[in-house]
Design an enzyme around this catalytic site. Structure first.
Site, PDB file in Angstrom:
ATOM      1  CG  LEU A  33      -1.997  -1.075   1.332  1.00 29.83           C
ATOM      2  CD1 LEU A  33      -2.718  -1.094   2.591  1.00 29.83           C
ATOM      3  CD2 LEU A  33      -2.755  -1.358   0.133  1.00 29.83           C
ATOM      4  N   GLY A  36      -1.766   6.469  -2.446  1.00 30.65           N
ATOM      5  CA  GLY A  36      -2.910   6.387  -3.437  1.00 30.65           C
ATOM      6  C   GLY A  36      -3.948   5.532  -2.822  1.00 30.65           C
ATOM      7  CG  HIS A  37      -3.121   1.239  -2.361  1.00 30.41           C
ATOM      8  ND1 HIS A  37      -1.956   0.961  -2.390  1.00 30.41           N
ATOM      9  CD2 HIS A  37      -3.719   0.590  -3.584  1.00 30.41           C
ATOM     10  CE1 HIS A  37      -1.468   0.461  -3.410  1.00 30.41           C
ATOM     11  NE2 HIS A  37      -2.558  -0.079  -4.426  1.00 30.41           N
ATOM     12  N   GLY A 147      -8.801   3.890  -8.295  1.00 32.85           N
ATOM     13  CA  GLY A 147      -7.933   4.950  -8.670  1.00 32.85           C
ATOM     14  C   GLY A 147      -7.811   4.974 -10.188  1.00 32.85           C
ATOM     15  CD  GLN A 153      -8.098  -2.340 -12.213  1.00 37.28           C
ATOM     16  OE1 GLN A 153      -7.448  -3.138 -12.146  1.00 37.28           O
ATOM     17  NE2 GLN A 153      -7.994  -1.127 -11.062  1.00 37.28           N
ATOM     18  CB  SER A 185       3.078   2.593  -9.498  1.00 32.62           C
ATOM     19  OG  SER A 185       3.125   1.371  -9.739  1.00 32.62           O
TER      20      SER A 185
END
Length: 298
Positions: A33, A36-37, A147, A153, A185
């Site tokens: 993680l 962003g997560h 995200g 996706q 990322s």
């Protein structure tokens, strides 16, 4: 924070939330993680009463020569971060729990999967759609948070939800970036010092698009050429793709990119995406920007 490793226990926990009248927000991840997560968790906490996160490195979405075995994993660190972010429950299944026997049923979303990462990673989105469908069936969330760094996706999952009438709202969330602009990322940890320094060319190239798109007669093809030239100035960069497509349909664009100016109030300009996948050493990074007419949205 509750840690759940078995599907049966997850279903029981979900039923308890439902009986208590709590809406469920779901944040699916592959772990390792980063902020962003955690921004997805924060959004989920704002919009739902219970946040469930999954951490599962899904083998179905990795090709034979990809990095499934070396994908970064750190369960203890992930659980600490999830706990500090206020996650209510983390689902941490094994591969054997998710796929107790060879899987013979897959979810295949056509068309939107055939370009960008779908073209360079055959079967990748079949694996993504299949595991997300399984997780949706287990968690039964009211909202699921994804995200926009992986905009394709989001488009694929949204198409699946719409086509199959799944009772979940897909909530796209903005890409979080490092101070120098590099999209956050889990794979950034693979970059050595020089690769990391050169990788900022991705966000810098995308930042130029709003200016380039306003040039008279600018087309998708010309924009793609400008992106490639900018990235290729970095000696370590190897381009997988640099494309400009409509969004979310991911179709080729004919004619001027900003044919309908955002200043015109009669009709909205079409949305389009500039998307990149570039390797630095053995690390493949993706990034994108989404525009309406010539104006950046995200």
């Amino acid at each position: 924070m509750k840690i759940i490793r078995e599907i049966a226990e997850l279903r029981k926990y979900r039923a308890e939330q439902q009986s208590g009248g709590r809406t469920v927000g779901f944040v699916p991840t592959m772990g390792y993680l980063h902020d962003g997560h955690l921004s997805l968790v924060n959004r989920a906490k704002q919009e739902t009463g219970c946040v469930i996160m999954s951490i599962f490195v899904n083998p179905l979405q990795f090709g034979p020569n990809e990095d499934f075995e070396r994908y970064p994993r750190n369960e203890e660190r992930d659980l600490d971060l999830a706990r500090s972010a206020g996650v209510d429950a983390v689902f941490l299944p094994t591969v054997e729990e998710m796929y107790p026997s060879p899987i013979r049923t897959k979810v295949i979303v056509s068309d939107v999967t055939e370009r960008l990462c779908g073209a360079s990673r055959p079967g990748h989105f079949d694996g993504v759609a299949t595991v997300v469908m399984k997780l949706f069936q287990m968690v039964q969330p009211d909202k699921a948070f994804f995200g926009m760094k992986d905009a394709q996706q989001v488009a694929v999952i949204s198409q699946m939800v719409n086509d199959l009438n799944l009772p979940v709202e897909v909530v796209p969330c903005p890409t979080l970036r490092e101070q120098d602009g590099l999209a956050m990322s889990s794979r950034n940890v693979y970059l050595n010092e020089e690769e990391r320094a050169q990788a900022v060319v991705l966000s810098r190239t995308l930042d130029q698009l709003e200016l380039w798109a306003r040039e008279p007669g600018m087309t998708a093809e010309l924009l793609e050429g400008k992106m490639r030239s900018s990235i290729e100035a970095m000696p370590l960069a190897r381009i997988d793709y640099a494309e400009v497509l409509s969004f979310p349909a991911l179709q080729q664009i004919q004619g001027p990119i900003a044919a309908v100016s955002a200043s015109q109030e009669s009709l909205p300009a079409a949305q389009w995406i500039a998307a990149l996948a570039v390797r630095f050493g053995s690390t493949r990074l993706i990034d994108n920007r989404i525009f309406q007419g010539g104006v950046r949205l995200v």
